[in-house]
Design a protein around this motif. Structure first.
Motif, PDB file in Angstrom:
ATOM      1  N   GLY A   1      91.212  67.799  78.265  1.00 26.39           N
ATOM      2  CA  GLY A   1      90.988  66.954  79.421  1.00 26.39           C
ATOM      3  C   GLY A   1      90.026  65.813  79.162  1.00 26.39           C
ATOM      4  O   GLY A   1      89.392  65.310  80.080  1.00 26.39           O
ATOM      5  N   GLY A   2      89.903  65.404  77.895  1.00 28.38           N
ATOM      6  CA  GLY A   2      89.072  64.237  77.615  1.00 28.38           C
ATOM      7  C   GLY A   2      89.772  62.989  78.113  1.00 28.38           C
ATOM      8  O   GLY A   2      90.943  63.028  78.508  1.00 28.38           O
ATOM      9  N   LEU A   3      89.061  61.894  78.073  1.00 28.57           N
ATOM     10  CA  LEU A   3      89.592  60.645  78.622  1.00 28.57           C
ATOM     11  C   LEU A   3      90.927  60.254  77.989  1.00 28.57           C
ATOM     12  O   LEU A   3      91.923  60.024  78.676  1.00 28.57           O
ATOM     13  CB  LEU A   3      88.570  59.536  78.408  1.00 28.57           C
TER      14      LEU A   3
ATOM     15  N   LEU B   1      83.340  63.129  71.186  1.00 30.86           N
ATOM     16  CA  LEU B   1      84.054  64.398  71.352  1.00 30.86           C
ATOM     17  C   LEU B   1      84.411  64.609  72.811  1.00 30.86           C
ATOM     18  O   LEU B   1      85.466  65.155  73.138  1.00 30.86           O
ATOM     19  CB  LEU B   1      83.197  65.566  70.854  1.00 30.86           C
ATOM     20  N   PHE B   2      83.522  64.162  73.673  1.00 35.69           N
ATOM     21  CA  PHE B   2      83.782  64.276  75.098  1.00 35.69           C
ATOM     22  C   PHE B   2      85.009  63.445  75.482  1.00 35.69           C
ATOM     23  O   PHE B   2      85.838  63.862  76.275  1.00 35.69           O
ATOM     24  CB  PHE B   2      82.541  63.803  75.872  1.00 35.69           C
ATOM     25  N   MET B   3      85.132  62.286  74.860  1.00 38.42           N
ATOM     26  CA  MET B   3      86.275  61.426  75.196  1.00 38.42           C
ATOM     27  C   MET B   3      87.574  61.914  74.578  1.00 38.42           C
ATOM     28  O   MET B   3      88.650  61.663  75.106  1.00 38.42           O
ATOM     29  CB  MET B   3      86.015  59.995  74.714  1.00 38.42           C
TER      30      MET B   3
ATOM     31  N   VAL C   1      79.318  62.205  72.384  1.00 38.90           N
ATOM     32  CA  VAL C   1      79.960  61.360  73.380  1.00 38.90           C
ATOM     33  C   VAL C   1      81.446  61.147  73.047  1.00 38.90           C
ATOM     34  O   VAL C   1      82.309  61.219  73.920  1.00 38.90           O
ATOM     35  CB  VAL C   1      79.207  60.018  73.480  1.00 38.90           C
TER      36      VAL C   1
ATOM     37  N   ASN D   1      88.331  65.112  73.855  1.00 36.67           N
ATOM     38  CA  ASN D   1      88.626  66.514  74.124  1.00 36.67           C
ATOM     39  C   ASN D   1      90.121  66.698  74.378  1.00 36.67           C
ATOM     40  O   ASN D   1      90.735  65.949  75.132  1.00 36.67           O
ATOM     41  CB  ASN D   1      87.818  66.969  75.340  1.00 36.67           C
ATOM     42  N   TYR D   2      90.683  67.718  73.722  1.00 32.91           N
ATOM     43  CA  TYR D   2      92.139  67.853  73.753  1.00 32.91           C
ATOM     44  C   TYR D   2      92.666  68.184  75.141  1.00 32.91           C
ATOM     45  O   TYR D   2      93.657  67.646  75.590  1.00 32.91           O
ATOM     46  CB  TYR D   2      92.567  68.934  72.762  1.00 32.91           C
TER      47      TYR D   2
END
Lengths: 469, 279, 314
Positions: C151-153, C144-146, C142, C148-149
């Protein structure tokens, strides 16, 4: 009381479900009565690869008269090593498992794998190409049977995206670092960071230890970290400064993202999704393009040798020949049966398994056997993947060197140096200062690793050729 | 007057703080939820948007139709393993804790130190050699290898012992006068008054088993129906690096079981931590 | 019949326990209750540990016929390994930051919870516990999803604002931040609840008496709250310290230990080295035993403090 009833109910439910699990254990393709079961552990790769290997092995198991049964298992790379170590340690090793050419020597040194000379027919080895043979031979013995070889570094580019940015790709095959920088500079105007896009994805630092070995050899004139006989460390040299400068240039100009999102092995996906216009990855990228995106996407993609310091038509070595071999565990209870399975999967005179595999791979991997290569030359494969891609890949393979077989920690140290310099450069430190402050420690560390593993002057590949002469 | 306004302001600030913390705590998961329905090109698309432009279910199809793994079966078998382990673990550790708290026997001090100190042995130290032991016991590839080795726990025994120390002695004395044996007292009385610590420890045992990854990889080699859910999540997360929607689906769906169990026992856990506390 | 059996048992008891026979009259029940846990711990923890200890003195190769005794060589090799030493330094840094941050955060938030008189505090307590249900692997996925270089949050926002995105692969500080943050996130709720439990267990009259004496909130905090909660603090510290020193899943998933080993932890180092075919597994085991000794020592010290504190109280 209420509590206890609840617990009891849970236990009951659990026991019932357990019964259900026990009964679904036996699925259709169990081994025939009295059959010898041979266990095979493979890496969990891309879907297409797992699927074709599985169907090859399932087909073998359909024959109930041969007295043999394959019990296979696919394990992800990050757990494979520990699972195998535990299995060997407790006497439960699989009969057959996959070893990369890079790690085969370590297994040989630890005596965890059997020599195959007397287990497989002489003809199987005679049919291997010289380069394939050299990857599995130590002290004159064959310790594994090559399954496939694949050059570890190939450049892929999106023709449409390059055209849109005004980059001429007709000479991509001959690009030097400077040509790449020039292309990336133009691409920066169309592939904007703000949209999550980048001109290029080359090597991420997590994988660069092995992925850059081809480029290292190109820059040093054939050496990777050490001289060929492992007597000296070559890291403190202009070649490695050039390597570091390449990374510094790519990072500080933001031609590549500072943090990789997919990683070297899978970044072909970012190319196809239009997140990068140029990517480096192994030849396996071809299979991924054809499998996941198909011929429409393939039309827009070009394949070339990676850019080098000076570029030109004949770049020499730019990649290593990585890949996988099948080995028989030294404590296998049934090496002869295991050898039969290796014959079926890779080595046999008339087995069709390798052909099925390479066709499924869209011929993105090179074949270790002469007979198959000859057959391929006569087959029309224009419908499985663009022919010019294969020509390029074959050319890269021909010039590729084997992966370095000394302990991988040395590669990690070397690439750590490059990464450190790149990080310093991003913080504004000059390359010269950063190099001078770091090189001493790196050399000391490599010396320590060499001493711990008694490497100096002991390259077993050289020992072998010495014995043969 | 002044004091009450101050109190009111304090209450408002307190509520605002709590809302903020709730938001921070839930945010990462909430942010990821809609992305399960995003296609691979949309998932990291900029500018950011929370809800997908186009709702698709491909990611779910990929996870549920994996040719080599059965996602739901794995959730089922992992839940089964975890539930059985909770039951056995509570039984075994509470029995031992009761013995230490309320029964006298020779070598008690030595046995206590012996069992208690096992909680300082990190799993990584005995990783390889434990596999060797379970292999010697012929437990590999059975459901028992997933359950039995983790049942007894020095920490859990310690926790229950502390709790039992807090139980008034007269309860025990009264029960003995009624003719109950020591074993009877444990099973009839102590298991019934220990709901709070049982739920807390039970939940943490459940989580430990439900989330285990490395142990199943090393001990289950043949029985695919015993593959544990975190094995799949990890496999998918390395296999679908370029397709994060699939990874998120596999991850977030795996949380449903612990979440529902928590919802069920939530009252006990939250209050239980204050009752049992650490003595 | 039954009483006869009991009499026999008593006689037997008297024979073996002598003058302690009254004290030990339930000894057999005790042993019976203890037996399952004792056997399980011995077989699945102590025996593997003993094998590991023995092995750490050999150059153990699982497929060799004869194992070579090497004394303390494995221990010397591992403490001379720069990566292993670095991993310890990282772990110490993480441990200090995590312990301090988590204690402060959860202790302060526990006060907020305690002050609440409406039902909302109960809801909050139920919700903050939730991350504790999530494994390190899932939490990392979760996060890593945020982060992400592309286009993560977090980087998505930074890029919209024309700011430099955060690169956890290339910036040591950020890498460490994003190993620590998920760890704090996972444990915050649980620790806050434990602290809350400690707070509400402090008798109210202590505070009332202090108010009468004219103490301000700071004096109450230092003189009443903190001393009354010493055991809670110490045991939370033990938990956090052990957790931080044994950190594995989050750095493994988030950063892989990088960049330049800045987030490499001892357990991650050991995990990576079991598979290293060239290094004998006994060197790794020696390292693992060192990790155990350090965790054990730290915890013993804390437990000693708790125990001595207790005897003062008694």
């Amino acid at each position: 009381m209420k509590n206890k009833k609840k617990l009891l109910a849970l236990c009951l439910a659990a026991t019932c479900t357990m019964g259900a699990f026990a009964s679904c254990g036996d699925k259709g393709d169990g081994p025939e009565a009295g059959a010898t079961v041979v266990s095979v552990w493979l890496r969990d790769f891309e879907d297409w690869s797992n699927n074709v290997m599985k169907s090859i092995m399932d087909d073998f198991n359909k024959d109930k008269t041969d007295g043999l049964h394959i019990d296979y298992r696919f394990i992800t790379e990050d757990a494979f090593g520990d699972a195998l170590a535990a299995a060997q340690d407790s006497g439960n090793a699989p009969d057959i498992y996959q070893v990369s050419y890079m790690n085969l020597y370590s297994e040989v040194r630890n005596e965890t794998v059997l020599p195959l000379n007397n287990l497989l027919p002489e003809a199987s080895f005679a049919d291997l190409t010289d380069s394939a043979k050299s990857l599995v031979t130590y002290s004159g013995n064959y310790y594994g049977y090559p399954q496939l070889m694949e050059p570890s570094a190939v450049m892929y580019y999106r023709k449409d995206l390059l055209t849109a940015a005004g980059v001429d790709y007709s000479k991509a095959e001959e690009w030097s670092f400077d040509d790449l920088y020039a292309a990336c500079a133009k691409l920066k105007t169309t592939m904007k960071k703000k949209n999550g896009k980048y001109p290029c994805l080359m090597y991420d630092f997590g994988q660069a230890g092995w992925a850059t070995q081809g480029l290292q050899a190109n820059l040093t004139g054939g050496n990777v970290c050490l001289t060929e006989d492992w007597s000296e460390i070559v890291v403190n040299s202009k070649a490695y400064k050039d390597l570091a400068a390449f990374f510094v240039e790519m990072y500080t100009n933001e031609y590549v993202p500072e943090t990789w999102t997919t990683g070297y092995n899978d970044q072909i996906i970012d190319l196809c999704d239009g997140k990068a216009a140029i990517v480096y990855t192994g030849s396996w990228g071809i299979a991924e393009i054809m499998e996941t995106y198909g011929a429409d996407m393939a039309k827009d993609i070009g394949v070339a040798t990676i850019p080098t310091l000076n570029g030109g038509a004949n770049k020499g070595t730019t990649a290593t020949n990585g890949g996988w071999s099948l080995v028989i565990d030294a404590k296998s209870k049934n090496p002869t049966a295991a050898a039969k399975i290796i014959e079926y999967l890779a080595a046999g005179e008339d087995t069709t398994a390798p052909e099925r595999y390479f066709a499924a791979a869209h011929y993105s991997k090179s074949m270790p056997r002469k007979r198959m290569q000859e057959k391929l030359a006569q087959t029309d494969i224009s419908n499985v993947c663009p022919a010019e891609w294969l020509t390029t890949v074959l050319d890269i393979t021909d010039k590729a060197i084997p992966e370095a077989i000394f302990t991988y920690d040395i590669n990690l140290q070397t690439i750590g140096l490059v990464q450190g310099i790149t990080i310093d450069a991003l913080d504004g430190t000059s390359m010269e200062d950063s190099w001078n402050s770091r090189i001493g420690d790196v050399i000391t560390e490599i010396e320590k690793i060499m001493a711990n593993n008694n490497l100096a002057g002991n390259n077993p590949r050289l020992a072998k050729t010495g014995a043969e002469k | 007057m002044k004091a009450s306004t101050q109190k009111k302001i304090g209450n408002v600030i307190g509520k605002a703080l709590m809302c903020l913390v709730i938001l921070i705590v839930l945010f990462p998961v909430l942010w990821a939820l809609p992305s399960m329905f995003k296609g691979r090109s949309e998932i990291f698309e900029l500018p950011l948007h929370w809800l997908p432009n186009e709702w698709i279910t491909d990611n779910f199809k990929t996870v549920f139709n994996m040719p080599d793994y059965n996602y739901l079966l794995s959730i089922g078998s992992t839940t089964l393993v975890s539930v059985l382990s909770v039951v056995l673990s509570l039984l075994v550790n509470m029995m031992a804790a009761y013995a230490f708290a309320r029964v006298d026997f020779p070598f008690k001090k030595f046995l206590w130190i012996y069992m208690f100190s096992t909680m300082f042995i990190p799993g990584i130290t005995i990783l390889l050699t434990s596999v060797r032991v379970v292999s010697f016991l012929n437990m590999l590839d059975t459901i028992w290898v997933l359950i039995i080795p983790g049942i007894a726990s020095g920490y859990n025994i310690f926790f229950f012992r502390q709790y039992f120390y807090g139980v008034p002695k007269y309860i025990e004395e009264a029960a003995m006068i009624d003719g109950l044996s020591k074993g009877g007292i444990f099973f009839r009385i102590y298991t019934r008054i220990s709901t709070a610590p049982m739920v807390i420890i039970g939940m943490s045992v459940f989580m430990g088993y439900y989330n285990s990854f490395l142990w199943p990889v090393m001990t289950i080699t043949k029985k695919t129906e015993l593959y544990q859910i975190m094995q799949l999540v990890r496999t998918l997360s390395s296999r679908y690096k370029g397709n994060y929607g699939v990874v998120l689906v596999a991850t977030l769906i795996s949380l449903i079981i612990p979440f529902s169990i928590y919802c069920f026992f939530q009252k006990y856990i939250v209050q239980g931590i204050s009752i049992a506390g650490i003595k | 019949m039954k009483s006869e059996g009991k009499a026999k048992l008593n006689a037997f008891h008297a024979k073996i326990f002598g003058k302690n026979k009254f004290k030990y009259r339930y000894a057999f029940t005790g042993y019976a209750l203890l037996a399952p846990a004792f056997i399980l711990l011995t077989v699945f923890v102590v025996v593997p540990l003993l094998i590991a200890i023995v092995r750490s003195f050999f150059d153990y190769r699982s497929y060799a016929d004869v194992q070579k005794f090497v004394g303390l060589d494995n221990y010397l090799t591992i403490i001379r390994t720069t990566s292993f030493v670095n991993s310890f330094l990282n772990a110490l840094l993480f441990a200090v930051i995590i312990v301090v941050a988590q204690l402060l955060l959860s202790f302060s938030f526990a006060h907020v919870l305690k002050a609440d008189k409406s039902g909302f505090g109960l809801v909050t307590r139920a919700i903050v516990y939730i991350p504790y249900l999530i494994s390190g692997v899932a939490a990392s996925i979760v996060f890593l999803f945020m982060t992400n270089y592309g286009g993560g949050l977090i980087n998505g926002i930074l890029l919209q604002l024309d700011m430099k995105p955060i690169a956890i692969d290339m910036e040591k500080t950020w890498a460490r931040v994003f190993v620590i943050l998920p760890t704090l996130w996972l444990g915050f709720g649980y620790n806050a609840l434990v602290m809350y439990a400690g707070l509400i267990n402090i008798p109210k009259d202590y505070y009332e008496a202090a108010t009468l004496d004219g103490a301000n909130w700071w004096n109450k905090l230092i003189k009443i709250t903190v001393p009354s909660m010493m055991n809670y603090f110490l045991l939370t510290i033990v938990g956090l310290l052990t957790g931080a020193l044994a950190m594995f899943e989050i750095p493994f998933m988030m950063t892989g230990g990088g960049p330049l080993e800045s987030t490499l932890t001892p357990v991650l180092y050991l995990f990576n080295n079991y598979r290293n075919v060239l290094q004998s597994s006994s060197v790794t085991i020696a390292g693992a035993i060192l990790v155990m000794i350090i965790i054990g020592t730290l915890n013993s010290v804390v437990f000693f403090l708790v125990q001595s504190k207790k005897s003062e109280d008694d």
